[in-house]
Design a protein around this motif. Structure first.
Motif, PDB file in Angstrom:
ATOM      1  N   ASP A  66       0.824  -1.308   0.218  1.00 35.56           N
ATOM      2  CA  ASP A  66       0.140  -0.037   0.033  1.00 35.56           C
ATOM      3  C   ASP A  66       0.698   1.222  -0.115  1.00 35.56           C
ATOM      4  OD1 ASP A  66      -2.963  -0.994   0.551  1.00 35.56           O
ATOM      5  OD2 ASP A  66      -1.565  -2.186   1.943  1.00 35.56           O
ATOM      6  N   SER A  69       1.692   7.615   3.125  1.00 38.92           N
ATOM      7  CA  SER A  69       1.775   8.993   2.717  1.00 38.92           C
ATOM      8  C   SER A  69       2.308   9.974   3.775  1.00 38.92           C
ATOM      9  CB  SER A  69       0.062   9.546   2.752  1.00 38.92           C
ATOM     10  OG  SER A  69       0.224  10.779   2.466  1.00 38.92           O
ATOM     11  N   LEU A 164      -3.273   5.778  -6.984  1.00 39.04           N
ATOM     12  CA  LEU A 164      -3.370   4.490  -6.174  1.00 39.04           C
ATOM     13  C   LEU A 164      -3.357   3.233  -7.246  1.00 39.04           C
ATOM     14  CD1 LEU A 164      -6.280   5.450  -3.660  1.00 39.04           C
ATOM     15  CD2 LEU A 164      -3.923   5.081  -3.260  1.00 39.04           C
ATOM     16  N   LEU A 212      -7.847  10.354   5.394  1.00 40.50           N
ATOM     17  CA  LEU A 212      -8.426   8.958   5.594  1.00 40.50           C
ATOM     18  C   LEU A 212      -7.811   8.115   6.423  1.00 40.50           C
ATOM     19  CD1 LEU A 212      -8.477   8.728   1.421  1.00 40.50           C
ATOM     20  CD2 LEU A 212      -9.915   9.977   2.775  1.00 40.50           C
ATOM     21  N   GLY A 214      -7.571   4.798   5.779  1.00 39.20           N
ATOM     22  CA  GLY A 214      -6.840   3.937   4.803  1.00 39.20           C
ATOM     23  C   GLY A 214      -7.011   2.373   5.340  1.00 39.20           C
ATOM     24  N   ASP A 215      -7.258   2.032   6.513  1.00 40.49           N
ATOM     25  CA  ASP A 215      -7.251   0.582   6.751  1.00 40.49           C
ATOM     26  C   ASP A 215      -8.208   0.310   7.739  1.00 40.49           C
ATOM     27  OD1 ASP A 215      -6.309  -1.838   6.314  1.00 40.49           O
ATOM     28  OD2 ASP A 215      -4.574  -1.525   7.721  1.00 40.49           O
ATOM     29  N   LEU A 236      -1.282   3.883   7.101  1.00 42.34           N
ATOM     30  CA  LEU A 236      -2.043   3.859   6.005  1.00 42.34           C
ATOM     31  C   LEU A 236      -2.752   5.024   5.546  1.00 42.34           C
ATOM     32  CD1 LEU A 236      -2.639   0.066   4.640  1.00 42.34           C
ATOM     33  CD2 LEU A 236      -0.653   1.479   4.708  1.00 42.34           C
ATOM     34  N   TYR A 244     -13.012   7.130  -0.823  1.00 42.02           N
ATOM     35  CA  TYR A 244     -12.003   5.810  -0.891  1.00 42.02           C
ATOM     36  C   TYR A 244     -11.959   5.297   0.353  1.00 42.02           C
ATOM     37  CZ  TYR A 244      -7.721   3.282  -1.149  1.00 42.02           C
ATOM     38  OH  TYR A 244      -7.034   2.371  -1.110  1.00 42.02           O
ATOM     39  N   ASP A 245     -11.986   6.126   1.420  1.00 46.08           N
ATOM     40  CA  ASP A 245     -12.101   5.371   2.853  1.00 46.08           C
ATOM     41  C   ASP A 245     -13.375   4.690   3.044  1.00 46.08           C
ATOM     42  OD1 ASP A 245     -10.143   5.228   4.915  1.00 46.08           O
ATOM     43  OD2 ASP A 245     -10.997   7.026   6.154  1.00 46.08           O
ATOM     44  N   THR A 248     -12.731   1.326   0.956  1.00 51.15           N
ATOM     45  CA  THR A 248     -11.831   0.329   1.802  1.00 51.15           C
ATOM     46  C   THR A 248     -12.538  -0.072   3.149  1.00 51.15           C
ATOM     47  OG1 THR A 248      -9.956   1.877   0.980  1.00 51.15           O
ATOM     48  CG2 THR A 248      -9.843   0.466   3.000  1.00 51.15           C
ATOM     49  N   LYS A 293     -10.622  -2.065  -4.939  1.00 51.01           N
ATOM     50  CA  LYS A 293     -10.108  -2.822  -4.054  1.00 51.01           C
ATOM     51  C   LYS A 293     -10.182  -4.098  -4.061  1.00 51.01           C
ATOM     52  CE  LYS A 293      -9.013  -1.062  -0.774  1.00 51.01           C
ATOM     53  NZ  LYS A 293      -7.605  -0.427  -0.478  1.00 51.01           N
TER      54      LYS A 293
END
Length: 361
Positions: A66, A69, A164, A212, A214-215, A236, A244-245, A248, A293
């Motif tokens: 991944d 950032s 991404l 975000l 992210g995970d 992440l 996007y969050d 995921t 995803k």
């Protein structure tokens, strides 16, 4: 996870705790080596209350799939104090940064993937999304990786998604082809699906960027004894498209279909309440991000399953669990990958075993 420490984090934990017998760890975890321990009272008379603290650092011997950032996860976590209510507090002791260990169990312990999440916990997840939506790229001064000119411009969700997807294509699929190319080919996995997703991403709606996680899955949500939900593992995190969050989160949580639809709708209400435009076009764009995803998971889970195949049966065969996981991700990503049919668990196990017996040099 019973592994021998190859870093200095165990030594730091022993030095700070002053009692090796009270150190717990290394804890189960893929990316980090983590130890938990109480701190002694300053006068050495005992232990400072019932709170335990965790000390951890990244494992250097695991593949990274991944995009990262932020330069330091710890700096981000400290900056979130007072802004994200579900982040455990941090302290510094003898120039070592520690984070409070939440005594409880992960949400997955109560409700595993595929099962419904209780309403009180959902309320706290929506609160987390509200707090994240309020944190803009300009409002959080934490050092980020890479030059600023490479970051997608605030609101350019198409460029964000493409970055991404390109990362997955170049750093996950193509980078691992020399070792896993024959295995990918045997399973019918190419990068054609990713290229089609990149083409579709150009039509994504513009939404203002926010922080975000992210995970955000069940093992990164810890429930304490009072039913309060805490959010851990921010490595992440990034600034980007708030949708996007959600994608995921939905992909990893695997809510039942009816609850997933309700969660998505409530997410839209939650983020719009603090950041107008954050949910703009979400119904149209969410399927594309979910497809990404699902495709991303195929590459990462096949590589991990190949490693599991080496660990099973003394290195001579693939475990049924690894083969089932591969079939699950192939089935979920079958349409965006363009797979004509999904192979059986038995056939996948044979492919993994054959690959392990003679991988390319």
């Amino acid at each position: 996870m019973n592994v021998e420490s190859v870093s200095g984090v165990r030594d730091r934990a022993a030095r700070l705790s002053a009692a090796g017998a009270l150190i717990e760890g290394p804890l189960q975890g893929y990316h980090h080596e983590t130890y938990v321990f109480p701190l002694p009272d300053p006068d050495g008379s005992g232990w400072a209350g019932t709170v335990r603290w965790k000390c951890r650092e990244p494992r250097l011997d695991v593949p990274r799939f991944d995009l990262r950032s932020f330069v330091r996860e710890g700096a981000l976590v400290r900056a979130l104090a007072g802004r994200v209510s579900s982040v455990p507090e941090t302290i510094e002791v003898a120039e070592v940064r520690l984070q409070r260990f939440i005594e409880g169990a992960t949400l997955g312990t109560y409700r595993g993937p595929g099962t419904a999440v209780a309403e009180p916990h959902l309320d706290q997840i929506w609160q987390l999304f509200r707090e994240l939506a309020a944190i803009t790229p300009r409002s959080l001064a934490v050092e980020r990786l890479g030059p600023a000119e490479e970051w997608a411009a605030d609101g350019d969700c198409a460029a964000f998604a493409v970055s991404l997807m390109r990362f997955t294509e170049e750093r996950v699929y193509l980078a691992h082809l020399p070792v896993y190319g024959e295995l990918f080919a045997a399973l019918g996995v190419t990068d054609r699906g990713l290229r089609r997703l990149v083409a579709r991403a150009s039509a994504l709606t513009a939404r203002p960027f926010c922080l975000l996680h992210g995970d955000l899955h069940r093992e990164n949500l810890v429930v304490d004894g009072d039913g309060r939900l805490w959010t851990i593992d921010w490595e992440l995190a990034m600034f980007g498209d708030p949708l996007y969050d959600l994608a995921t989160h939905l992909h990893l949580m695997r809510y039942p279909a009816r609850q997933e639809a309700a969660v998505a709708a409530r997410w839209a209400t939650a983020v719009e309440s603090v950041r107008p435009g954050a949910a703009r076009g979400w119904r149209r764009d969410l399927p594309l991000l979910l497809d990404y995803k699902r495709v991303q998971s195929v590459y990462t889970d096949v590589i991990r399953a190949a490693g599991a195949a080496g660990a099973a049966a003394g290195g001579s065969g693939a475990s049924p669990g690894a083969a089932r996981r591969v079939r699950t991700v192939l089935a979920r990503a079958g349409e965006p990958l363009g797979l004509a049919e999904i192979p059986t668990v038995g056939w996948i196990a044979e492919v993994l075993t054959a690959w392990r017996a003679g991988p390319p040099a």
